[in-house]
Each structure stands twice: as C-alpha cells, then as structure tokens.
Design a protein around this motif. Structure first.
Motif, PDB file in Angstrom:
ATOM      1  N   ARG A 131       0.837  -1.197   0.000  1.00  0.00           N
ATOM      2  CA  ARG A 131       0.000   0.000   0.000  1.00  0.00           C
ATOM      3  C   ARG A 131       0.874   1.250   0.000  1.00  0.00           C
ATOM      4  NH1 ARG A 131      -4.266  -0.469   4.769  1.00  0.00           N
ATOM      5  NH2 ARG A 131      -4.714   1.616   3.934  1.00  0.00           N
ATOM      6  N   ALA A 132       0.469   2.222  -0.777  1.00  0.00           N
ATOM      7  CA  ALA A 132       1.186   3.505  -0.801  1.00  0.00           C
ATOM      8  C   ALA A 132       0.983   4.219   0.530  1.00  0.00           C
ATOM      9  CB  ALA A 132       0.675   4.360  -1.956  1.00  0.00           C
ATOM     10  N   HIS A 133       2.025   4.839   1.011  1.00  0.00           N
ATOM     11  CA  HIS A 133       1.926   5.569   2.276  1.00  0.00           C
ATOM     12  C   HIS A 133       2.998   6.643   2.324  1.00  0.00           C
ATOM     13  CE1 HIS A 133       4.535   2.018   2.890  1.00  0.00           C
ATOM     14  NE2 HIS A 133       5.294   2.840   3.608  1.00  0.00           N
ATOM     15  N   THR A 134       2.770   7.616   3.184  1.00  0.00           N
ATOM     16  CA  THR A 134       3.683   8.745   3.328  1.00  0.00           C
ATOM     17  C   THR A 134       4.051   8.907   4.804  1.00  0.00           C
ATOM     18  OG1 THR A 134       2.727   9.880   1.430  1.00  0.00           O
ATOM     19  CG2 THR A 134       4.003  11.211   2.976  1.00  0.00           C
ATOM     20  N   LEU A 135       5.346   9.044   5.055  1.00  0.00           N
ATOM     21  CA  LEU A 135       5.862   9.183   6.411  1.00  0.00           C
ATOM     22  C   LEU A 135       6.347  10.612   6.619  1.00  0.00           C
ATOM     23  CD1 LEU A 135       6.694   7.806   9.101  1.00  0.00           C
ATOM     24  CD2 LEU A 135       8.892   7.278   8.017  1.00  0.00           C
ATOM     25  N   LEU A 136       5.875  11.240   7.675  1.00  0.00           N
ATOM     26  CA  LEU A 136       6.276  12.604   8.016  1.00  0.00           C
ATOM     27  C   LEU A 136       7.010  12.590   9.354  1.00  0.00           C
ATOM     28  CD1 LEU A 136       3.421  12.935   6.321  1.00  0.00           C
ATOM     29  CD2 LEU A 136       3.646  15.308   7.075  1.00  0.00           C
ATOM     30  N   PHE A 137       8.240  13.093   9.344  1.00  0.00           N
ATOM     31  CA  PHE A 137       8.998  13.296  10.578  1.00  0.00           C
ATOM     32  C   PHE A 137       9.013  14.783  10.895  1.00  0.00           C
ATOM     33  CE2 PHE A 137      11.067   9.226   9.416  1.00  0.00           C
ATOM     34  CZ  PHE A 137      10.884   8.556  10.607  1.00  0.00           C
ATOM     35  N   PHE A 138       8.850  15.127  12.158  1.00  0.00           N
ATOM     36  CA  PHE A 138       8.990  16.527  12.539  1.00  0.00           C
ATOM     37  C   PHE A 138       9.749  16.624  13.856  1.00  0.00           C
ATOM     38  CE2 PHE A 138       5.019  15.129  14.389  1.00  0.00           C
ATOM     39  CZ  PHE A 138       4.954  15.734  15.631  1.00  0.00           C
ATOM     40  N   LYS A 139      10.555  17.667  13.958  1.00  0.00           N
ATOM     41  CA  LYS A 139      11.422  17.867  15.112  1.00  0.00           C
ATOM     42  C   LYS A 139      11.197  19.271  15.665  1.00  0.00           C
ATOM     43  CE  LYS A 139      16.334  17.805  16.421  1.00  0.00           C
ATOM     44  NZ  LYS A 139      17.719  17.586  15.924  1.00  0.00           N
ATOM     45  N   PRO A 140      10.471  19.398  16.770  1.00  0.00           N
ATOM     46  CA  PRO A 140      10.228  20.722  17.371  1.00  0.00           C
ATOM     47  C   PRO A 140      11.445  21.189  18.183  1.00  0.00           C
ATOM     48  CG  PRO A 140       9.087  19.036  18.619  1.00  0.00           C
ATOM     49  CD  PRO A 140       9.749  18.335  17.478  1.00  0.00           C
TER      50      PRO A 140
END
Length: 295
Positions: A178-187
């Motif tokens: 399945r297509a998927h998108t991973l988002l990483f964020f660093k505050p």
C-alpha cells in the motif's frame, strides 16, 4: 506438634499475604512490617510451644488465632481500595477461611448441627482458597505482562507509541504493497525548553504539544497507531528523543501533504502557555512517500 503446625500455618499465611500484595506496592509499609514481625513471632512460638504444657498451649493458640484474624483483616482492608481485579480475588479467597473459622467452633459447641460438611468445612475452605489464589496470581501475572508490553512500545514521558510501533506499522503497509507517506517533525522548542527551564517543564511542554497536535490531526486521513479507552485516536509516534512521526496510509497529492505540514506548523506556532511562559517554536519536517522514494 499440632499447635506448632498451626503457628507455622499462621506465620506463612501472613507472610504470603503481605508479600503477594506488596508486589505492586499496594500495601502500606507499616502493615508489611507488622505482618513480617507477626510471622517471625509465629515461627518462634512454633518452636517454644513444643516444650510448653498442653493447657498453656491451648490458651496460647486461642489468643494467637484472635490476633491472626485481626491482623489479616487489617492487611486485607488496606488493599481493598486497590481496583485491580487480582487484588479483589485475593481478598475474596479469604472469605471461606473466615467462614470456616466461625462454623467449626459453633459446630464443636453444638450451636450448629453436626454433619459431615460442617466438620470438614475448614478443609473445603482451604481448597477453595487455593483455587482463588491461583486465579489471583494468574490475573496479576497477566496485568504485569500487559504493563511490560505497554512500557516496551510506548514513550515513558508522553505515553505516545514509540519507534517499535512505527516500524511495525510501516512493515505491515510495505508487505501489503500500500502507498503511504511518512512525516517526521522535530520541534526545537523542546530542546530549548529543556536547557532553559529543565527537564520537568520540557516534558510538560511535550505532553501538551502532542495533545494539541493530535487534536488538530483528528478527522484527517491518518494512520491510527492506537485507540484509547476514551474513544480518542493516537496519530503520533515518538521516534526518538526529539523526533516525532506521522503516517498517512493512503496515496495523496502533494497539495494535501502540505495541509498536514501546515497543521503541524500551526500547532507549534499557536504556542503553549506553561507556568507563566508562552512557548512558541520552530519545527523541521521531513517527508518520504512509498513507493516514490523507495525506488
């Protein structure tokens, strides 16, 4: 020998009760110490009563039985406020013993009619108690395993799923193709808050930030890492000390990804008021989509 055996039974019963209930720190330390001292006293009396006259032993065992049931009632009552099911089961396991300790002397003095069941009521009570204690022990073990499982898959500070849960979710989507998108964020605010205000304030900021961001993501097409008992969904993972992750489990356009990024930035730019300080921070965001970035 019969009196010595009764003292040994009383000592081991009290000692087992306080140790069993102490394993989850539910027992006050005072009742634990009193129970241990009473058990030690019973073991000493088990040796001494061998050399004492029978009449004196009968008086001693009567006083000791009153003290035993009084102390056991106190120990069990201290654990009654514990909401764990295994603790309730252990308390219930002592009801047959209390019943037998009352019915046997009544049967002996003729208050209760003599029959085979009342005569052997104490033995039946012990069998029933052993069965209930076994259930309590199994339930306590299950709760302990669930706690260990939770601690191994969740961040101890904010309670979010950790990198183990994220890796498992990615593996499932990858195997399914399945297509998927991973988002990483660093505050960055978390790091500066920890330096300037200390780890306690930084953790409070982190908990509030995660709650605020998770609320903003509700309603979007996000991968749900966990469903809480209150009906709320968890969309965020804490990947490491300073990095968090979101997972979109469907194929989406770039413009829609920008909306997710905008929600993350908005949650940080909205700021958090913590102990008289208004904290507003910046964030770094990284994006990777499958199968585009996997080629």
């Amino acid at each position: 020998q019969d009196v010595s055996f009764k003292f040994l039974m009383a000592g081991f019963a009290i000692l087992f009760a306080v140790e069993f209930l102490k394993s989850h720190s539910q027992q006050p330390m005072r009742s634990v110490l009193v129970g241990q001292y009473f058990s030690f006293l019973c073991f000493i009396l088990a040796l001494i009563c061998i050399f004492l006259p029978e009449q004196f032993n009968n008086q001693l065992i009567t006083v000791s039985q009153v003290a035993f049931y009084g102390l056991m009632t106190w120990i069990l009552s201290n654990s009654y406020s514990n909401k764990e099911r295994w603790s309730k089961t252990f308390i219930i396991s002592w009801l047959p013993i209390y019943y037998a300790s009352l019915i046997v002397p009544l049967n002996y003095y003729g208050v209760v009619p003599y029959d085979h069941l009342t005569t052997n009521s104490f033995m039946l009570a012990i069998v029933l108690q052993v069965a209930l204690i076994t259930l309590a022990h199994a339930e306590r073990y299950r709760v302990k395993e669930q706690k260990h499982q939770y601690l191994s898959t969740h961040d101890p500070v904010c309670g979010l799923p950790n990198h183990i849960v994220l890796n498992k979710a990615l593996a499932q989507l990858h195997l399914a193709g399945r297509a998927h998108t991973l988002l990483f964020f660093k505050p960055y605010t978390y790091t500066t808050t920890r330096v300037n205000f200390g780890i306690v304030h930084a953790n409070e900021y982190l908990i509030e930030l995660c709650f605020q961001l998770n609320d903003k993501l509700d309603g979007l097409n996000m991968f749900i890492f966990e469903e809480r008992n209150q009906g709320s969904s968890v969309f965020i993972c804490r990947f490491n000390d300073e990095t968090f992750a979101l997972l979109i489990h469907t194929k989406i356009e770039e413009l829609l990804i920008e909306q997710y990024v905008s929600n993350i930035k908005e949650a940080l730019e909205q700021g958090i008021y913590l102990d008289g300080t208004y904290l507003v921070g910046q964030v770094d965001i990284g994006i990777a989509s499958y199968p585009v970035h996997a080629l």
